[in-house]
Scaffold this active site. Structure first.
Site, PDB file in Angstrom:
ATOM      1  N   SER A 146      49.758  27.885  -5.066  1.00 53.71           N
ATOM      2  CA  SER A 146      50.730  28.020  -6.141  1.00 53.71           C
ATOM      3  C   SER A 146      51.401  29.379  -6.021  1.00 53.71           C
ATOM      4  O   SER A 146      50.827  30.317  -5.440  1.00 53.71           O
ATOM      5  CB  SER A 146      50.034  27.918  -7.505  1.00 53.71           C
ATOM      6  OG  SER A 146      50.894  28.311  -8.563  1.00 53.71           O
ATOM      7  N   TYR A 159      42.808  30.443 -12.892  1.00 47.92           N
ATOM      8  CA  TYR A 159      43.674  29.599 -12.058  1.00 47.92           C
ATOM      9  C   TYR A 159      44.334  30.441 -10.970  1.00 47.92           C
ATOM     10  O   TYR A 159      44.328  30.080  -9.788  1.00 47.92           O
ATOM     11  CB  TYR A 159      44.732  28.933 -12.934  1.00 47.92           C
ATOM     12  CG  TYR A 159      45.739  28.079 -12.182  1.00 47.92           C
ATOM     13  CD1 TYR A 159      45.452  26.752 -11.872  1.00 47.92           C
ATOM     14  CD2 TYR A 159      46.974  28.591 -11.807  1.00 47.92           C
ATOM     15  CE1 TYR A 159      46.373  25.965 -11.198  1.00 47.92           C
ATOM     16  CE2 TYR A 159      47.901  27.824 -11.127  1.00 47.92           C
ATOM     17  CZ  TYR A 159      47.591  26.505 -10.825  1.00 47.92           C
ATOM     18  OH  TYR A 159      48.503  25.729 -10.142  1.00 47.92           O
TER      19      TYR A 159
END
Length: 256
Positions: A146, A159
């Protein structure tokens, strides 16, 4: 001939988190490129829907309902494939999740859940696929990271930590396994329209913030991600190794 092949005909790809969203799109895209696809998800009904799309394209789908955070179940997938003489040529570690807690509020349970789902499972699948690819003389491993692994975002510290770790894991595996003909790369998406982002993107204020830092002034559509995934899995990417391809409309060049 200077134009390399983007075809995946004759290959078998394993995609985790293939029941919906990005994983489903990549699995179907690989089928459209000619590959048979091993699809892994926790939900049987989602697997069956993805398999239906794959069958329409005309390639094979192998379904595994499994919890990717359970190492025993990961091993069982590969043991079953071995027993059926199915060789995994391409692995896509897509399974992932997030719990949006501020750093001071993160619990031990949240930490373990996110780490196990996003990072530990990706390593387990890579390890199992890697040992088989080494014996076979090569393969392609792609893990979904990401932009949150590259720049600081409001996605949560746990995350972001897993996605940054994926980028570094990609480099290390590429360094170790490149000599065996194994290409290890990752893809770093920004916001894409999926069931997981639907509620967030419905918040106009939040969407405006996203678009303000995205040079292309739109969120991603799933086909925007499938093309890069096919490229990295194909012969066209034979000399691409240890890289993270950010598919983000240019967001990562400036930060949030």
């Amino acid at each position: 001939m200077y134009l390399p092949s983007f075809s995946l005909k004759g290959k078998t790809a394993l995609v985790t988190g293939a029941g919906r969203g990005i994983g489903r799109a990549i699995a179907i895209g690989y089928a459209e490129a000619g590959a048979d696809v091993v699809i892994v998800s926790r939900t049987q009904s989602d697997l069956e829907e993805t398999a239906e799309f794959i069958h329409r394209v005309g390639t094979k789908a192998y379904l595994f309902e499994a919890d990717v955070t359970n190492k025993g179940q990961v091993e069982e997938i590969f043991e079953t494939l071995d027993s059926e003489h199915v060789t995994v040529d391409i692995l896509v570690n897509n399974a992932g999740m997030n719990i949006r807690s501020r750093a001071l509020d993160v619990s031990d349970e949240e930490w373990e859940t996110i780490m196990n789902t996003n990072l530990r499972s990706a390593f387990w699948f890579s390890q199992k696929a890697g040992e088989r690819m080494k014996e076979a003389g090569g393969g392609k491993i792609i893990t979904i990271s990401s932009v949150a692994g590259h720049v600081a975002l409001r996605t949560g510290v746990v995350y972001a930590s897993t996605k940054a770790a994926i980028i570094q894991m990609t480099k290390n595996l590429a360094l170790e396994w490149g000599q065996y003909g194994i290409n290890v790369n990752s893809i770093g998406p920004w916001y894409f329209k999926t069931p997981l982002t639907e509620k967030l993107l419905a918040d106009q204020s939040y969407l405006d913030d996203i678009l303000a830092v995205t040079p292309q002034k739109r969120v991603g559509e799933l086909p925007d991600l499938v093309g890069p995934a096919v490229f990295l899995a194909s012969e066209a990417a034979n000399y691409v190794n240890g890289q993270t391809l950010f598919v983000d409309g240019g967001m990562s060049i400036q930060g949030f």
